[in-house]
Design an enzyme around this catalytic site. Structure first.
Site, mmCIF file in Angstrom:
data_model
loop_
_atom_site.group_PDB
_atom_site.id
_atom_site.type_symbol
_atom_site.label_atom_id
_atom_site.label_comp_id
_atom_site.label_asym_id
_atom_site.label_seq_id
_atom_site.Cartn_x
_atom_site.Cartn_y
_atom_site.Cartn_z
ATOM 1 N N ASP A 1 3.096 -4.184 7.949
ATOM 2 C CA ASP A 1 1.861 -3.422 7.805
ATOM 3 C C ASP A 1 0.704 -4.408 7.940
ATOM 4 O O ASP A 1 0.410 -5.178 7.028
ATOM 5 C CB ASP A 1 1.835 -2.725 6.442
ATOM 6 C CG ASP A 1 0.525 -1.989 6.182
ATOM 7 O OD1 ASP A 1 -0.359 -1.998 7.057
ATOM 8 O OD2 ASP A 1 0.387 -1.414 5.082
ATOM 9 N N GLN B 1 -4.518 -4.884 7.107
ATOM 10 C CA GLN B 1 -5.479 -5.798 6.498
ATOM 11 C C GLN B 1 -5.509 -7.164 7.176
ATOM 12 O O GLN B 1 -6.319 -8.014 6.799
ATOM 13 C CB GLN B 1 -5.160 -5.976 5.011
ATOM 14 C CG GLN B 1 -5.259 -4.709 4.185
ATOM 15 C CD GLN B 1 -6.686 -4.212 4.031
ATOM 16 O OE1 GLN B 1 -7.633 -4.995 4.058
ATOM 17 N NE2 GLN B 1 -6.840 -2.912 3.862
ATOM 18 N N HIS C 1 0.862 -1.177 0.000
ATOM 19 C CA HIS C 1 0.000 0.000 0.000
ATOM 20 C C HIS C 1 0.900 1.228 0.000
ATOM 21 O O HIS C 1 2.015 1.206 0.515
ATOM 22 C CB HIS C 1 -0.866 -0.044 1.279
ATOM 23 C CG HIS C 1 -1.932 0.988 1.354
ATOM 24 N ND1 HIS C 1 -1.676 2.321 1.651
ATOM 25 C CD2 HIS C 1 -3.283 0.900 1.219
ATOM 26 C CE1 HIS C 1 -2.807 2.992 1.682
ATOM 27 N NE2 HIS C 1 -3.802 2.163 1.410
ATOM 28 N N LYS D 1 -10.551 -0.135 10.524
ATOM 29 C CA LYS D 1 -10.706 -1.318 9.689
ATOM 30 C C LYS D 1 -11.088 -2.554 10.504
ATOM 31 O O LYS D 1 -11.339 -3.613 9.925
ATOM 32 C CB LYS D 1 -9.418 -1.591 8.910
ATOM 33 C CG LYS D 1 -9.060 -0.518 7.883
ATOM 34 C CD LYS D 1 -7.799 -0.877 7.141
ATOM 35 C CE LYS D 1 -7.306 0.254 6.251
ATOM 36 N NZ LYS D 1 -8.185 0.493 5.092
ATOM 37 N N CYS E 1 -4.746 2.508 -3.690
ATOM 38 C CA CYS E 1 -3.501 2.976 -3.056
ATOM 39 C C CYS E 1 -2.396 1.933 -3.190
ATOM 40 O O CYS E 1 -1.585 1.758 -2.277
ATOM 41 C CB CYS E 1 -3.720 3.345 -1.587
ATOM 42 S SG CYS E 1 -4.850 4.719 -1.356
#
Length: 424
Positions: A213, A216, A136, A239, A379
């Site tokens: 990261d 997600q 991302h 999220k 993104c």
């Protein structure tokens, strides 16, 4: 067609008021955009409302009862998040979002001389930062900027044609000059789950740090930072059923201790004189200003909600939905699924390209049917280029989605093809 039941989805849906809405043309809302932001259950909304109605005060400030209650709510949320990740509370920093958390680490690496013992962070000309082509932009642009500030070199691992990370040259790409390896824990486009623990082991063998990261992954699967072996991990509250405006940076305690502050002001100081200031230890060193207590209370309620469901059940439910979606989209002529075509090491993001129909047009037709999806490059422009497309349509699943909604997505794609006269 029957599917395994890992969650009581109808009971879950009753906790989300927005899912009772009708939208375009009187259609019921089918929300397939949780990868961008999740919906919020009443338990989270009530937690934020309760704080403002009963306990509103500035945490870490007043010594009166409301101030103590606000501090307890804020630090209680930190403890709850730490347990959720198998970390120590002192290793969790509240940020605005995952993007800010990554920028915090990148900033520290270009200003490491400000803090004693931070030599291993200091990035110099000729040093290297290793990322991947599937990142991302939030885990790409900060590292580009770090390299521009310091004269370091940005390197990256590519992707295979099926959207997985190409690890054939991993050992060669991590060198004695590599300062940090930054990698997604789950792609927001292809759903690919790279072997982060394996990457961390290889990086540590060469003396490099590792940042994952997890924006997600933390909302969708069990995540244990100790098992992953990463030095830093970031994610956003919005999220994972929580509020906007709050994210989390996990950092190993000894590393946070060596890092300089990112933002400065009140609440993060130890002693202030006109001649200079000293700063509190982590995590307070990185949390200037009045803390976002209501948001922390909402995020803690989201963790409670997910814990009650069981993260293993959450992951199993999404795997079932994803498998169904992959099967359904494969049956549609002219539809190309981006990324792996099985659920092995794959999360609940399904991006696809419809031959002859622009992704924005697909999204608009689906919206007219009440189906909310994401269109564009999500993104992740370099990843789309690597996969041979400029943009895609993406459906992402969560605890409140059903198999009927997957079928509605497939029917909607077929309708879009007919509408635009695309080949089927």
């Amino acid at each position: 067609m029957t599917f395994p039941g890992h969650l009581d989805v109808e009971a879950i849906r009753a906790d989300f008021p927005i899912l009772t809405r009708t939208v375009r043309n009187g259609n019921p809302l089918i929300y397939l955009d949780s990868g961008a932001t999740s919906q919020k259950p009443v338990q989270v909304l009530d937690a934020e409302r309760s704080f403002y109605e009963l306990h509103n005060s500035a945490a870490h400030r007043g010594t009166h009862l409301l101030g103590e209650e606000a501090t307890d709510a804020y630090e209680g949320a930190r403890r709850k998040l730490a347990a959720f990740l198998n970390a120590d509370p002192e290793e969790l920093v509240f940020t605005k979002n995952a993007t800010e958390a990554i920028n915090l680490v990148a900033y520290a690496m270009s200003n490491a001389t400000l803090t004693t013992g931070s030599e291993r962070f200091r990035v110099l000309p000729g040093d290297e930062i290793l990322i991947t082509e599937m990142e991302h932009h939030a885990n790409l642009v900060p590292w580009q900027q770090l390299c521009e500030r310091t004269g370091a070199t940005l390197r990256w691992l590519g992707v295979t044609p099926d959207g997985r990370l190409d690890l054939d040259r991993l050992d060669a790409m991590i060198t004695g000059r590599t300062k940090i390896v930054a990698v997604t824990h789950q792609s927001n486009v292809t759903g690919t789950i790279p072997p982060v623990a394996e990457i961390a082991h290889a990086a540590h063998d060469k003396g490099a740090l590792v940042l994952a990261d997890a924006a997600q992954s933390v909302p969708h699967q069990p995540v244990d930072v100790a098992a992953l072996g990463v030095d830093f991990l970031v994610f956003s509250g919005h999220k994972m059923l929580g509020p906007y405006g709050i994210g989390v940076l996990f950092g190993r305690a000894e590393l946070l201790e060596a890092m300089p502050p990112f933002l400065t002001g009140g609440s993060m100081i130890e002693v202030v004189r006109m001649e200079g200031s000293t700063f509190l230890p982590p995590p307070q060193r990185f949390e200037p200003g009045v803390p976002p207590v209501a948001e922390a209370a909402g995020l803690a309620a989201a963790v409670d909600y997910l814990n009650d469901l069981g993260m293993g059940n959450v992951a199993a439910h999404e795997e079932s939905l994803t498998a169904h979606a992959l099967d359904a989209l494969r049956e549609i002529n002219g539809v190309r699924i981006l990324g792996p075509d099985t659920t092995k090491d794959r999360g609940g993001a399904v991006a696809f390209d419809v031959e002859g129909v622009h992704p924005h047009d697909v999204g608009q037709v689906l919206d007219e049917l009440g189906i909310a999806v994401r269109t564009g490059h999500h993104c992740a422009w370099p990843l789309h280029r690597a996969l041979g497309v400029q943009a895609s349509t993406r459906a992402t699943f969560y605890v409140y989605n059903t198999h009927d909604e997957v079928e509605a997505l497939a029917d909607g794609i077929r309708y879009a093809q007919r509408f635009f006269g695309a080949r089927q």
